[in-house]
Scaffold this active site. Structure first.
Site, PDB file in Angstrom:
ATOM      1  N   HIS A 149       0.849  -1.203   0.000  1.00  0.00           N
ATOM      2  CA  HIS A 149       0.000   0.000   0.000  1.00  0.00           C
ATOM      3  C   HIS A 149       0.887   1.256   0.000  1.00  0.00           C
ATOM      4  CE1 HIS A 149      -3.303   2.661   1.046  1.00  0.00           C
ATOM      5  NE2 HIS A 149      -4.136   1.668   1.020  1.00  0.00           N
ATOM      6  N   GLU A 253      -0.472   1.236  -5.790  1.00  0.00           N
ATOM      7  CA  GLU A 253      -0.311   0.050  -4.949  1.00  0.00           C
ATOM      8  C   GLU A 253      -0.269  -1.226  -5.792  1.00  0.00           C
ATOM      9  OE1 GLU A 253      -3.694   0.319  -2.352  1.00  0.00           O
ATOM     10  OE2 GLU A 253      -3.496   2.495  -2.215  1.00  0.00           O
TER      11      GLU A 253
HETATM   12  O1  TA6 Z   1      -6.013   1.199  -1.147  1.00  0.00           O
HETATM   13  C1  TA6 Z   1      -7.092   2.099  -1.152  1.00  0.00           C
HETATM   14  C2  TA6 Z   1      -7.988   1.785   0.046  1.00  0.00           C
HETATM   15  O2  TA6 Z   1      -8.554   0.510  -0.064  1.00  0.00           O
HETATM   16  C3  TA6 Z   1      -9.034   2.884   0.166  1.00  0.00           C
HETATM   17  O3  TA6 Z   1     -10.329   2.379  -0.090  1.00  0.00           O
HETATM   18  C4  TA6 Z   1      -8.880   3.378   1.599  1.00  0.00           C
HETATM   19  O4  TA6 Z   1      -9.713   2.627   2.459  1.00  0.00           O
HETATM   20  C5  TA6 Z   1      -7.388   3.101   1.819  1.00  0.00           C
HETATM   21  O5  TA6 Z   1      -7.202   1.807   1.256  1.00  0.00           O
HETATM   22  C6  TA6 Z   1      -6.915   3.218   3.253  1.00  0.00           C
HETATM   23  O6  TA6 Z   1      -7.480   2.227   4.033  1.00  0.00           O
HETATM   24  P1  TA6 Z   1      -7.125   2.224   5.620  1.00  0.00           P
HETATM   25  O7  TA6 Z   1      -7.732   0.962   6.143  1.00  0.00           O
HETATM   26  O8  TA6 Z   1      -5.631   2.250   5.720  1.00  0.00           O
HETATM   27  O9  TA6 Z   1      -7.719   3.492   6.149  1.00  0.00           O
END
Ligand code: TA6
Length: 278
Positions: A149, A253
């Site tokens: 991520h 990502e």
């Molecule tokens: O990778 C994008 C995502 O899935 C978004 O939908 C948002 O939820 C982000 O991840 C961050 O998620 P988190 O659980 O770290 O707040």
């Protein structure tokens, strides 16, 4: 609040090129090339050893997204990892370190499988390689998602573009998971963006990252790519993300998202992302 010293491992290649990993989630929280930070970490990020760290390169495993069995994006990013191999120079001066996570009563309560997940970090002159090796030590197969991520630090996300997505189908999470096809050769981010692109090109070039340079992302065995910026629409829903921070980050990502991998007992699966400052 800074992490306790014992929670942080630093790879130092010299010339102010370093990489810092927090053992909470084995989260890469800094990657500096000639003293220039390449990754975004929110000024409100929490380092309490509980919450996932808002920024750097959190590891999403074994599940991407909301999950009936446990926390969103799985438990890997909120577990304490062990140092599998302390930072060591390779023959060419690059620095390598490894970190591991194995099943525990905590993880088995959420996901009742035995596994060993090893994260390998190689710090090169202008590159950061992040690889995973997943071993199924269970007696039955399991399915998993895996995603890095990655929060890239940018001067202004509105000036960035991302290649390698043209023609790909994507799930648009800002439009109730409707599915579209990407027409653009260079994808820009000018509003709340949360897209899961399927079977993307192996290489992405992200323009206008730190110092107006380009970042190349090459991925192996990680077919999908998520592009995310919360914009002001959702950044105010995150206590660990400043309302004024969204222009200075973009998440690109590399992951296994759309189709989970099924891993049989005693088998391994490997994947890699290489980030290169151009
Ligand atoms: O990778 C994008 C995502 O899935 C978004 O939908 C948002 O939820 C982000 O991840 C961050 O998620 P988190 O659980 O770290 O707040």
């Amino acid at each position: 609040m800074a992490a306790p010293a014992s929670s942080v491992v630093v790879l130092d290649r010299g010339n102010n090129t370093t990489c810092t990993i927090n053992l909470h989630g084995a989260t890469v929280v800094s990657w500096r090339v000639n003293n220039q930070e390449q990754l975004f970490v929110s000024k409100l990020a929490v380092f309490d050893g509980q919450k996932s760290i808002r920024g750097g390169i959190p590891i999403v495993f074994p599940h991407f997204g909301p999950w009936a069995y446990g926390p969103q994006h799985g438990f890997a990013r909120t577990c304490r990892w062990e140092v599998e191999k302390h930072p060591e120079p390779l023959e060419n001066g690059d620095i390598e370190a490894m970190f591991s996570l194995v099943d525990s009563p905590v993880t088995k309560q959420i996901w009742n499988y035995c596994f060993k997940l090893v994260l390998r970090i190689i710090l090169r002159e202008k590159e950061l390689q992040v690889s995973f090796n997943l071993y199924n030590s269970s007696s039955e197969p399991f399915q998993f998602n895996m995603l890095f991520h990655t929060y890239l630090k940018v001067p202004d996300v509105r000036k960035c573009s991302i290649s390698g997505l043209q023609g790909c189908m994507f799930v648009d999470k800002t439009k109730e998971n409707a599915i579209y096809q990407e027409p653009r050769e260079m994808v820009t981010v000018n509003h709340w963006t949360d897209r899961i692109y399927q079977t993307t090109q192996q290489e992405h070039i992200i323009s206008n990252v730190v110092s107006g340079r380009k970042m190349k992302m090459v991925k192996y065995n990680m077919p999908d790519t998520v592009v995310w910026n919360p914009w002001d629409v959702t950044s105010n829903t995150m206590s660990d993300f400043g309302e004024d921070e969204y222009p200075n980050m973009v998440c690109v990502e590399a992951g296994i998202v759309i189709t989970p991998i099924t891993l049989n007992p005693n088998n391994t699966y490997e994947g890699t992302m290489v980030l290169q400052v151009m």
